[in-house]
Design a protein around this motif. Structure first.
Motif, PDB file in Angstrom:
ATOM      1  N   LEU A 177       1.704  -8.348  13.786  1.00 37.12           N
ATOM      2  CA  LEU A 177       0.300  -8.721  13.589  1.00 37.12           C
ATOM      3  C   LEU A 177      -0.610  -7.970  14.557  1.00 37.12           C
ATOM      4  CD1 LEU A 177       0.750 -12.548  12.979  1.00 37.12           C
ATOM      5  CD2 LEU A 177       0.078 -10.823  11.280  1.00 37.12           C
ATOM      6  N   LEU A 178      -0.168  -7.800  15.795  1.00 38.56           N
ATOM      7  CA  LEU A 178      -0.937  -7.030  16.769  1.00 38.56           C
ATOM      8  C   LEU A 178      -1.095  -5.585  16.302  1.00 38.56           C
ATOM      9  CD1 LEU A 178      -2.314  -6.619  19.524  1.00 38.56           C
ATOM     10  CD2 LEU A 178      -0.032  -6.173  20.466  1.00 38.56           C
ATOM     11  N   ALA A 179      -0.009  -5.004  15.817  1.00 38.78           N
ATOM     12  CA  ALA A 179      -0.069  -3.623  15.332  1.00 38.78           C
ATOM     13  C   ALA A 179      -1.054  -3.501  14.179  1.00 38.78           C
ATOM     14  CB  ALA A 179       1.320  -3.162  14.904  1.00 38.78           C
ATOM     15  N   ALA A 180      -1.027  -4.437  13.239  1.00 41.22           N
ATOM     16  CA  ALA A 180      -1.971  -4.412  12.116  1.00 41.22           C
ATOM     17  C   ALA A 180      -3.402  -4.584  12.625  1.00 41.22           C
ATOM     18  CB  ALA A 180      -1.623  -5.504  11.105  1.00 41.22           C
ATOM     19  N   GLY A 181      -3.589  -5.443  13.601  1.00 37.35           N
ATOM     20  CA  GLY A 181      -4.918  -5.632  14.189  1.00 37.35           C
ATOM     21  C   GLY A 181      -5.436  -4.368  14.840  1.00 37.35           C
TER      22      GLY A 181
ATOM     23  N   GLY B  92       7.831 -12.103   1.623  1.00 40.78           N
ATOM     24  CA  GLY B  92       8.412 -12.878   2.708  1.00 40.78           C
ATOM     25  C   GLY B  92       8.806 -12.071   3.929  1.00 40.78           C
ATOM     26  N   GLU B  93       8.145 -10.950   4.142  1.00 35.38           N
ATOM     27  CA  GLU B  93       8.443 -10.145   5.330  1.00 35.38           C
ATOM     28  C   GLU B  93       7.937 -10.883   6.569  1.00 35.38           C
ATOM     29  OE1 GLU B  93       6.740  -6.293   4.595  1.00 35.38           O
ATOM     30  OE2 GLU B  93       8.042  -5.944   2.868  1.00 35.38           O
ATOM     31  N   PRO B  94       8.565 -10.646   7.718  1.00 37.36           N
ATOM     32  CA  PRO B  94       8.186 -11.398   8.925  1.00 37.36           C
ATOM     33  C   PRO B  94       6.772 -11.074   9.408  1.00 37.36           C
ATOM     34  CG  PRO B  94       9.790  -9.683   9.462  1.00 37.36           C
ATOM     35  CD  PRO B  94       9.663  -9.710   7.965  1.00 37.36           C
ATOM     36  N   ALA B  95       6.097 -12.113   9.876  1.00 44.36           N
ATOM     37  CA  ALA B  95       4.752 -11.973  10.449  1.00 44.36           C
ATOM     38  C   ALA B  95       4.844 -12.260  11.938  1.00 44.36           C
ATOM     39  CB  ALA B  95       3.783 -12.921   9.761  1.00 44.36           C
TER      40      ALA B  95
ATOM     41  N   ALA C 209      -0.799  -3.227   2.459  1.00 45.85           N
ATOM     42  CA  ALA C 209       0.619  -3.292   2.079  1.00 45.85           C
ATOM     43  C   ALA C 209       1.388  -4.202   3.032  1.00 45.85           C
ATOM     44  CB  ALA C 209       1.216  -1.890   2.057  1.00 45.85           C
ATOM     45  N   PHE C 210       1.023  -4.152   4.290  1.00 45.69           N
ATOM     46  CA  PHE C 210       1.636  -5.040   5.287  1.00 45.69           C
ATOM     47  C   PHE C 210       1.396  -6.502   4.908  1.00 45.69           C
ATOM     48  CE2 PHE C 210       0.578  -7.503   9.173  1.00 45.69           C
ATOM     49  CZ  PHE C 210       1.833  -7.591   9.738  1.00 45.69           C
ATOM     50  N   LEU C 211       0.160  -6.835   4.552  1.00 48.43           N
ATOM     51  CA  LEU C 211      -0.169  -8.216   4.178  1.00 48.43           C
ATOM     52  C   LEU C 211       0.507  -8.625   2.870  1.00 48.43           C
ATOM     53  CD1 LEU C 211      -3.948  -8.284   5.157  1.00 48.43           C
ATOM     54  CD2 LEU C 211      -2.032  -9.348   6.375  1.00 48.43           C
ATOM     55  N   VAL C 212       0.563  -7.717   1.904  1.00 44.49           N
ATOM     56  CA  VAL C 212       1.270  -8.006   0.650  1.00 44.49           C
ATOM     57  C   VAL C 212       2.746  -8.268   0.932  1.00 44.49           C
ATOM     58  CG1 VAL C 212       2.066  -6.984  -1.532  1.00 44.49           C
ATOM     59  CG2 VAL C 212      -0.335  -6.805  -0.868  1.00 44.49           C
TER      60      VAL C 212
END
Length: 104
Positions: free
Chosen positions: A87-91, A79-82, A70-73
């Motif tokens: 990105l670290l949190a998702a990693g 257009g949500e910020p990356a 969902a984060f990547l979508v």
């Protein structure tokens, strides 16, 4: 086979979360219908996977796939910020999923 069911359940979590966003608070019929069907299928596949896999592992991996997906979508479609922190949190979530798989 249980891991495949769990992976598919996680992918369907991404589908229903995205459809929920598109439903505009359940005011649009098609996204709402996709969300409901996606939820039911996702929960069913999770339940099937839990016949074999431990509860903690199953639920953690399912939520992790859904959250990162969902984060990547959100980034790609909405257009949500990356940012580096996001990105670290998702990693870290992905690292947790991999660790849970290795520990099982």
């Amino acid at each position: 086979m249980a891991w495949l069911y769990l992976f598919l359940a996680g992918l369907l979590e991404i589908v229903w979360a995205t459809a929920m966003k598109q439903s505009a608070g359940f005011t649009r019929i098609w996204p709402t219908g996709i969300m409901v069907v996606g939820m039911i299928a996702s929960f069913w596949l999770l339940a099937v996977a839990m016949r074999t896999l431990p509860l903690g592992t199953s639920y953690t991996v399912w939520v992790g796939i859904g959250a990162v997906g969902a984060f990547l979508v959100g980034i790609v479609l909405f257009g949500e910020p990356a940012t580096a922190t996001r990105l670290l949190a998702a990693g870290l979530i992905v690292a947790g999923i991999v660790t849970m798989k290795l520990a099982s």
